[in-house]
Design an enzyme around this catalytic site. Structure first.
Site, PDB file in Angstrom:
ATOM      1  N   ASP A  47      64.474  12.721  48.385  1.00 15.03           N
ATOM      2  CA  ASP A  47      65.152  12.624  47.094  1.00 15.03           C
ATOM      3  C   ASP A  47      66.127  13.782  46.933  1.00 15.03           C
ATOM      4  O   ASP A  47      66.027  14.792  47.634  1.00 15.03           O
ATOM      5  CB  ASP A  47      64.160  12.553  45.918  1.00 15.03           C
ATOM      6  CG  ASP A  47      62.963  13.478  46.082  1.00 15.03           C
ATOM      7  OD1 ASP A  47      63.028  14.419  46.892  1.00 15.03           O
ATOM      8  OD2 ASP A  47      61.964  13.258  45.384  1.00 15.03           O
ATOM      9  N   ASN A  73      53.391  12.151  36.847  1.00 18.03           N
ATOM     10  CA  ASN A  73      53.470  10.854  36.162  1.00 18.03           C
ATOM     11  C   ASN A  73      53.292   9.691  37.139  1.00 18.03           C
ATOM     12  O   ASN A  73      53.611   8.555  36.816  1.00 18.03           O
ATOM     13  CB  ASN A  73      54.826  10.730  35.449  1.00 18.03           C
ATOM     14  CG  ASN A  73      55.998  10.851  36.416  1.00 18.03           C
ATOM     15  OD1 ASN A  73      55.801  11.024  37.620  1.00 18.03           O
ATOM     16  ND2 ASN A  73      57.201  10.773  35.903  1.00 18.03           N
TER      17      ASN A  73
HETATM   18  C1  F6R Z   1      59.627  16.138  45.973  1.00 17.26           C
HETATM   19  C2  F6R Z   1      59.197  14.868  45.434  1.00 17.26           C
HETATM   20  C3  F6R Z   1      58.214  14.731  44.335  1.00 17.26           C
HETATM   21  C4  F6R Z   1      56.980  15.608  44.494  1.00 17.26           C
HETATM   22  C5  F6R Z   1      56.014  15.412  43.334  1.00 17.26           C
HETATM   23  C6  F6R Z   1      54.844  16.370  43.413  1.00 17.26           C
HETATM   24  O1  F6R Z   1      60.591  15.937  47.008  1.00 17.26           O
HETATM   25  O2  F6R Z   1      59.676  13.886  45.870  1.00 17.26           O
HETATM   26  O3  F6R Z   1      57.823  13.379  44.240  1.00 17.26           O
HETATM   27  O4  F6R Z   1      56.356  15.292  45.698  1.00 17.26           O
HETATM   28  O5  F6R Z   1      56.670  15.616  42.125  1.00 17.26           O
HETATM   29  O6  F6R Z   1      55.342  17.682  43.304  1.00 17.26           O
HETATM   30  P1  F6R Z   1      54.428  18.951  43.575  1.00 17.26           P
HETATM   31  O7  F6R Z   1      54.004  18.825  44.999  1.00 17.26           O
HETATM   32  O8  F6R Z   1      55.327  20.129  43.364  1.00 17.26           O
HETATM   33  O9  F6R Z   1      53.277  18.866  42.641  1.00 17.26           O
END
Ligand code: F6R
Length: 246
Positions: A67, A136
């Site tokens: 992303d 979420n």
């Molecule tokens: C990051 C991404 C997000 C994270 C998710 C969890 O490239 O695509 O989907 O994987 O928001 O984030 P963390 O690991 O920081 O809790």
């Protein structure tokens, strides 16, 4: 889905590195889509450590960005490509010519998404996918509601994602409001997926994605019917507190 439950973040990072090292050993030129965020950082650090001891060669991987924020150049400090470069590409010795960006700063975002999908298709889809679980239930930036056939596309970030990502950039107003995300369709078709989930704050959403109905409201719940998914969880996320069970 396979579930691997470990004690803490360190054990999670080791187990994730074992999973990925074995997968890379089996296919050195695998196509892999990679999350940034906190969850997989320990896995990447552990792999880099193993590389420094000559235990793994990941240089043949073809790496796809998961992303990207809209409007940021790759060298902006908030760019997710920059984060992937610092945390994975450089420490693992993957050259940028072996990477496919999601071009969040392209003049035509839809066109950038189609070019990305073409590149994934040409690679024969993803062999490997390393994901984190959004607070979420998002995967990448597939914000709810996201059906399983959601394509690679520009999305508006939810207030919850903006809040949660503010910790990386200092303040909510530093977080861009839009992103490009690899689509649910491509992620759910990956040959093997590792979902890394750490911390008590993920407890509720983890159990919704594992045990609740498959619903666009929890995009990660569709992993229940994807093939070869491993969910790697630490005790804090599993139990909802960091207190170890006796
Ligand atoms: C990051 C991404 C997000 C994270 C998710 C969890 O490239 O695509 O989907 O994987 O928001 O984030 P963390 O690991 O920081 O809790």
């Amino acid at each position: 889905m396979d579930l691997i439950l470990v004690d803490d973040y360190e054990a999670l990072s080791h187990a994730g590195a074992d999973w990925l090292a074995e997968a890379v050993q089996a296919k050195r030129d695998a196509s892999i889509v990679l999350a940034t965020g906190e969850s997989p950082m320990g896995v990447y650090r552990e792999l880099a450590e193993r590389r420094s001891h000559g235990q793994i060669d990941a240089s043949g991987l073809r790496v796809f960005q998961l992303d990207a924020y809209v409007g940021l150049a790759p060298d902006d400090r908030r760019s997710l490509f920059g984060w992937m470069r610092r945390s994975f590409l450089e420490p693992l010795g993957v050259s940028e010519s072996n990477t496919v960006r999601l071009e969040g700063n392209a003049p035509d975002l839809e066109r950038a998404c189609r070019a990305y999908e073409d590149a994934v298709r040409q690679a024969g889809g993803f062999d490997l996918s390393i994901l984190g679980l959004g607070p979420n239930g998002h995967l990448g930036f597939n914000e709810p509601p996201a059906p399983p056939d959601a394509p690679t596309r520009p999305v508006d970030l939810t207030a919850e994602s903006i809040r949660s990502n503010a910790r990386y950039w200092g303040a909510e107003d530093q977080v861009p409001r839009q992103a490009l995300t690899c689509g649910m369709d491509l992620l759910l078709a990956a040959a093997r997926t590792l979902l890394v989930v750490s911390g008590a704050h993920k407890h509720e959403i983890l159990h919704r994605m594992l045990e609740g109905p498959q619903t666009p409201e929890v995009p990660a719940s569709y992993l229940q019917s994807a093939s070869n998914v491993t969910v790697l969880v630490d005790r804090a996320a599993w139990q909802g507190s960091s207190t170890p069970t006796p």
